[in-house]
Design a protein around this motif. Sequence first.
Motif, short mmCIF file in Angstrom:
data_model
loop_
_atom_site.label_atom_id
_atom_site.label_comp_id
_atom_site.label_asym_id
_atom_site.label_seq_id
_atom_site.Cartn_x
_atom_site.Cartn_y
_atom_site.Cartn_z
N SER A 7 0.85 -1.15 0.00
CA SER A 7 -0.20 -0.09 0.15
C SER A 7 0.89 1.31 0.12
O SER A 7 2.16 1.32 0.30
N GLY A 8 0.19 2.54 0.15
CA GLY A 8 0.85 3.58 0.04
C GLY A 8 0.93 3.77 1.51
O GLY A 8 1.17 2.94 2.50
N PRO A 9 1.04 5.25 1.86
CA PRO A 9 0.89 5.44 3.51
C PRO A 9 0.16 4.75 4.43
O PRO A 9 -1.26 4.81 3.90
N THR A 10 0.51 4.12 5.37
CA THR A 10 -0.37 3.08 6.27
C THR A 10 -0.27 3.64 7.51
O THR A 10 0.90 3.51 8.01
N TYR A 11 -1.46 4.06 8.28
CA TYR A 11 -1.13 4.41 9.56
C TYR A 11 -1.69 3.45 10.50
O TYR A 11 -2.84 2.78 10.18
N ALA A 12 -0.95 3.15 11.50
CA ALA A 12 -1.20 1.91 12.13
C ALA A 12 -1.56 2.21 13.60
O ALA A 12 -0.55 2.70 14.27
#
Length: 211
Positions: free
Chosen positions: A82-87
């Motif tokens: 994916s692109g930017p992945t906020y976890a």
Amino acid sequence: MSDALPAGVEHREIDGTERLATRGEPVYGEPRDGEWRAWNPNRSKLGAMLELEMDTSLAGEETVLYLGAASGTTVSHVADFSGPTYAVEFAPRPARDLLEAAESRPRLFPLLADARKPETYAHVVESNVDMLVQDVATRGQARVACENARFLADDGRLLLAVKARSEDVTREPSDVFADVREELESAYDVLETRRLDDYHTDHLGIVARPR
């Protein structure tokens, strides 16, 4: 097998078995085929949804908000394609493992925060994310999804794994799932549901889009 997998996700023969896989650094000692790492659907609700050929609309390179990242087992695979992945993860101990998983993934951004309080990370997470992936083992799973709908683009998708026993261990899972779906429909149009019991007992996979 369905060929409708996101770019960067493939079925590869690893250790003599065809497995879902992504290209990236190992996180939990998973079997490998060169740069490809096996994605175990028995350890990942999203992996199970892909193996069961649910129409997740994942194509690769999406911006993702992942709620309930734990130690990074699934979200590390997501960040591989994916692109930017906020976890988002609330518990400090698995969050430490999540930080380690993020070291080799510049697009993975760990957030020590409570998914039930999206206002605490709204200043970090960009608006109009493409995918909201949720695997939060708590009461009020539909409420969490509804409160985080603010981050989704109009054409975005919610990929939700509902754990019936986290809502109420005394009720039939089918009744719990019906209640969760009803509450979700205040903020989402539900596109697809499927039991994940082949991989995760008493879990339901849901694909939805914001209203």
